[in-house]
Design a protein around this motif. Structure first.
Motif, PDB file in Angstrom:
ATOM      1  N   VAL A 164       0.823  -1.212   0.000  1.00  0.00           N
ATOM      2  CA  VAL A 164       0.000   0.000   0.000  1.00  0.00           C
ATOM      3  C   VAL A 164       0.855   1.260   0.000  1.00  0.00           C
ATOM      4  O   VAL A 164       0.456   2.296  -0.512  1.00  0.00           O
ATOM      5  CB  VAL A 164      -0.943  -0.007   1.221  1.00  0.00           C
ATOM      6  N   GLY A 165       2.034   1.158   0.601  1.00  0.00           N
ATOM      7  CA  GLY A 165       2.877   2.334   0.753  1.00  0.00           C
ATOM      8  C   GLY A 165       2.529   3.164   1.952  1.00  0.00           C
ATOM      9  O   GLY A 165       2.945   4.316   2.068  1.00  0.00           O
ATOM     10  N   SER A 166       1.743   2.602   2.862  1.00  0.00           N
ATOM     11  CA  SER A 166       1.326   3.321   4.063  1.00  0.00           C
ATOM     12  C   SER A 166       0.936   2.311   5.127  1.00  0.00           C
ATOM     13  O   SER A 166       0.477   1.214   4.812  1.00  0.00           O
ATOM     14  CB  SER A 166       0.142   4.244   3.754  1.00  0.00           C
ATOM     15  N   SER A 167       1.123   2.691   6.387  1.00  0.00           N
ATOM     16  CA  SER A 167       0.703   1.842   7.498  1.00  0.00           C
ATOM     17  C   SER A 167      -0.630   2.297   8.081  1.00  0.00           C
ATOM     18  O   SER A 167      -1.016   1.842   9.158  1.00  0.00           O
ATOM     19  CB  SER A 167       1.773   1.840   8.596  1.00  0.00           C
ATOM     20  N   ASN A 168      -1.338   3.185   7.362  1.00  0.00           N
ATOM     21  CA  ASN A 168      -2.643   3.643   7.811  1.00  0.00           C
ATOM     22  C   ASN A 168      -3.654   2.515   7.689  1.00  0.00           C
ATOM     23  O   ASN A 168      -3.788   1.890   6.630  1.00  0.00           O
ATOM     24  CB  ASN A 168      -3.085   4.846   6.976  1.00  0.00           C
ATOM     25  N   LEU A 169      -4.385   2.242   8.761  1.00  0.00           N
ATOM     26  CA  LEU A 169      -5.305   1.107   8.766  1.00  0.00           C
ATOM     27  C   LEU A 169      -6.429   1.273   7.744  1.00  0.00           C
ATOM     28  O   LEU A 169      -6.816   0.310   7.080  1.00  0.00           O
ATOM     29  CB  LEU A 169      -5.892   0.937  10.166  1.00  0.00           C
TER      30      LEU A 169
END
Length: 319
Positions: free
Chosen positions: A159-164
């Protein structure tokens, strides 16, 4: 995903908190009832944990002699940390005003805060059982947290992000990736960690008070009355959070992206259904398990760490 401010987004956050807090004791009751039925017992009913909480809230809170503010504050700290996670995590809807702070690593840190609070409370009592439970709690946390970080990293790579919220949205937009080797390995690793962090068999037995097998129960052994009610509520919310994160990360279907009245109602129903089925399956599996010896628990968590390493490696090789 739309994480901007809206009235319905704020309603979604409040609804999510109400649903999780109210449903958490019922979830514990469901697990107990499933296990009781499979073992040939009648059981106390799905609503028994709420009746226990009501009874405890009527009793006076008692602190052991010599304990300090650490013992008194631990239940409130654990409950507050869990409520923050409930507010920011995408359980019912991904389009929330708090999506910007719904970071997987922040959620892991908040969950660890509750474990540390109870470990310090167990030490603060000065009892042998409290110290034993605290050391065991921190051992499990020290072995489980690296796996959580690796699993989060494996999911964040695609995803390129650790945002849930973004992790859940990506799974919904590309459902085929849920069955990719990296995601399946991450799901296996996180499943083991959920069992360990929730204090379920074979890592811990939540129904025992035998001192030689206690982990979580040993740290809260001295609590009574209202304080014990807060402890039990925080523990049930923690279990709901862990199961909710697992089903939403790896079975994300049915979670709406926009906060509308119909979407919120549908999201709440789907969330309760998925978490209830996961809890029932976990409870049914526990009937056929025995608690492992303490020295075998690191072997289990080492296996989850290996799954996490393989998930990270596979996510890069197959990216």
């Amino acid at each position: 995903m739309n994480g901007s401010w809206s009235w319905w987004g704020a309603v979604g956050v409040l609804l999510q908190m109400v649903v999780v807090v109210v449903a958490a004791p019922y979830l514990v009751g469901l697990m107990r009832q499933v296990r009781a039925r499979l073992e040939g017992r009648v059981g106390g009913g799905v609503g028994q944990p709420w009746r226990d909480l009501r009874k405890l809230l009527r009793k006076e809170a008692i602190s052991p002699e010599g304990s300090s503010l650490v013992f008194v504050a631990a239940p409130a700290v654990a409950l507050s940390a869990s409520l923050v996670v409930v507010a920011v995590a995408p359980f019912i809807v991904t389009g929330s005003p708090l999506d910007a702070v719904a970071d997987l690593y922040a959620v892991v840190s908040l969950m660890l805060l509750g474990s540390v609070a109870f470990a310090l409370a167990g030490l603060d009592t000065g009892s042998a059982f409290g110290g034993m439970g605290s050391s065991r709690t921190m051992m499990v946390a020290a072995l489980a947290e690296p796996t959580l970080l690796l699993t989060g990293f494996a999911l964040a790579v695609r995803v390129g992000s650790s945002n849930l919220g973004q992790l859940v949205d990506r799974s919904q937009q590309a459902p085929g990736e849920v069955f990719s080797p990296a995601v399946l390995l991450a799901a296996a690793a996180l499943a083991i960690v959920v069992v360990a962090e929730a204090g379920r068999l074979p890592v811990d037995n939540p129904t025992t008070h035998l001192e030689l097998t206690m982990i979580h129960e040993a740290t809260i052994l001295e609590y009574a009355g209202r304080d014990l009610a807060v402890v039990e509520l925080a523990s049930s919310i923690r279990l709901t959070i862990l199961l909710g994160l697992w089903v939403n990360l790896f079975l994300p279907w049915g979670i709406p992206g926009a906060a509308t009245p119909v979407a919120l109602a549908l999201g709440a129903l789907v969330f309760l259904l998925k978490v209830g089925l996961a809890a029932a399956a976990l409870s049914a599996a526990e009937v056929f398990m025995a608690k492992w010896r303490l020295f075998r628990v690191p072997e289990l968590l080492a296996g989850s760490f290996l799954f996490g390493v393989l998930a990270v490696s596979t996510s890069f090789f197959l990216a």
